[in-house]
Design a protein around this motif. Sequence first.
Motif, PDB file in Angstrom:
ATOM      1  N   SER A  14       0.812  -1.144  -0.087  1.00  0.00           N
ATOM      2  CA  SER A  14       0.229   0.158   0.069  1.00  0.00           C
ATOM      3  C   SER A  14       0.822   1.171  -0.022  1.00  0.00           C
ATOM      4  O   SER A  14       0.479   2.266  -0.623  1.00  0.00           O
ATOM      5  N   GLN A  15       2.024   1.318   0.645  1.00  0.00           N
ATOM      6  CA  GLN A  15       2.949   2.434   0.593  1.00  0.00           C
ATOM      7  C   GLN A  15       3.523   3.015  -0.582  1.00  0.00           C
ATOM      8  O   GLN A  15       3.385   3.901  -1.090  1.00  0.00           O
ATOM      9  N   LEU A  16       3.770   1.680  -1.147  1.00  0.00           N
ATOM     10  CA  LEU A  16       4.399   1.992  -2.555  1.00  0.00           C
ATOM     11  C   LEU A  16       3.370   2.550  -3.729  1.00  0.00           C
ATOM     12  O   LEU A  16       3.622   3.358  -4.245  1.00  0.00           O
ATOM     13  N   ARG A  17       2.276   2.084  -3.750  1.00  0.00           N
ATOM     14  CA  ARG A  17       1.212   2.435  -4.480  1.00  0.00           C
ATOM     15  C   ARG A  17       0.704   3.920  -4.287  1.00  0.00           C
ATOM     16  O   ARG A  17       0.409   4.585  -4.989  1.00  0.00           O
ATOM     17  N   THR A  18       0.655   3.821  -2.967  1.00  0.00           N
ATOM     18  CA  THR A  18       0.347   5.176  -2.401  1.00  0.00           C
ATOM     19  C   THR A  18       1.302   6.365  -3.176  1.00  0.00           C
ATOM     20  O   THR A  18       0.962   7.716  -3.428  1.00  0.00           O
ATOM     21  N   GLN A  19       2.578   6.185  -2.681  1.00  0.00           N
ATOM     22  CA  GLN A  19       3.636   7.041  -3.280  1.00  0.00           C
ATOM     23  C   GLN A  19       3.488   7.190  -4.626  1.00  0.00           C
ATOM     24  O   GLN A  19       3.873   8.303  -5.217  1.00  0.00           O
ATOM     25  N   TRP A  20       3.596   6.287  -5.427  1.00  0.00           N
ATOM     26  CA  TRP A  20       3.465   6.222  -6.730  1.00  0.00           C
ATOM     27  C   TRP A  20       2.222   7.333  -7.367  1.00  0.00           C
ATOM     28  O   TRP A  20       2.461   8.066  -8.309  1.00  0.00           O
ATOM     29  N   ARG A  21       1.175   7.429  -6.663  1.00  0.00           N
ATOM     30  CA  ARG A  21       0.049   8.024  -6.855  1.00  0.00           C
ATOM     31  C   ARG A  21       0.448   9.381  -6.779  1.00  0.00           C
ATOM     32  O   ARG A  21      -0.191  10.422  -7.311  1.00  0.00           O
ATOM     33  N   ARG A  22       1.068   9.743  -5.534  1.00  0.00           N
ATOM     34  CA  ARG A  22       1.485  11.152  -5.170  1.00  0.00           C
ATOM     35  C   ARG A  22       2.455  11.484  -6.353  1.00  0.00           C
ATOM     36  O   ARG A  22       2.296  12.790  -6.722  1.00  0.00           O
ATOM     37  N   LEU A  23       3.290  11.000  -6.756  1.00  0.00           N
ATOM     38  CA  LEU A  23       4.143  11.298  -8.014  1.00  0.00           C
ATOM     39  C   LEU A  23       3.286  11.668  -9.174  1.00  0.00           C
ATOM     40  O   LEU A  23       3.770  12.554  -9.996  1.00  0.00           O
ATOM     41  N   LEU A  24       2.601  10.801  -9.541  1.00  0.00           N
ATOM     42  CA  LEU A  24       1.572  11.108 -10.650  1.00  0.00           C
ATOM     43  C   LEU A  24       0.876  12.300 -10.510  1.00  0.00           C
ATOM     44  O   LEU A  24       0.844  13.294 -11.492  1.00  0.00           O
TER      45      LEU A  24
END
Length: 261
Positions: free
Chosen positions: A150-160
């Motif tokens: 979940s942490q990785l996917r949340t951070q990826w969405r922040r980058l997007l």
Amino acid sequence: MSNVQNVVFDRAAGYYDQTRALPPHEASQLTDALWEALGAAPASHVLEIGVGTGRIAGPLAQRGLSMMGIDLSGSMLAVLHEKFPSLPVALADMTRLPFAAAAFDGVIAFHVFHLVSGWRDALAEAVRVLRPGGKFIYSIHGRDPNSVNSQLRTQWRRLLADQGIKAEPPGIRDDAQVDQVLRQLGCRDHQQREVIRSREPVTARFVLDAMEKRIWSDTWLVPDDVFAQTMGVLRAWASERFDLDQVDQDEYHVGFHVYTV
């Protein structure tokens, strides 16, 4: 900002079962729970909308339930036909079901409303094709928000988001909104059931590799150049914060809501 109307799973047909299937004992538990919730008897006629490769409908049909499935992906339905050749299916849109009113004793929808922009129309159609007293069942899925996954996917969405891109499917994830629409449509006797709560071992490296292979549908919604750039930044971010090969126990739960028409 994504303008995707619906997410169609043609590209995932070849690997869907390998990446979405529950362990056999959990899949059996889910089939048992659905059978019980439907009050199933061989004469019952049940429709699954967004049937995919048949991982939900197929085992119910093997138990003797009269199942029908519809999906927008011909490739997914082709895989289903190989696995369950006697299960009838149709290439159809859940927002415009090709069935008469009151045609089914039950309608099942698993992990699909987040993919459909016209989810309200899909709910209305599901209720329309149900007989009085019929059951509408839709799924609950969740993961630990603190897991490495979940942490990785949340951070990826922040980058997007920093680039003005929203990698979110076009449908709904809010159970409260679904409940409101169903009650407006005349559904009653809501029950909620958790069937499975379990853990699976996962590493940050595994999650990153899976994302880069674009296994999950949210990764399909991003332009290739932006995807490559954000994944590079994400991998560097993860390398600073995690031991990429440390095993994390990723908790998940699966269940469903049941409404009576």
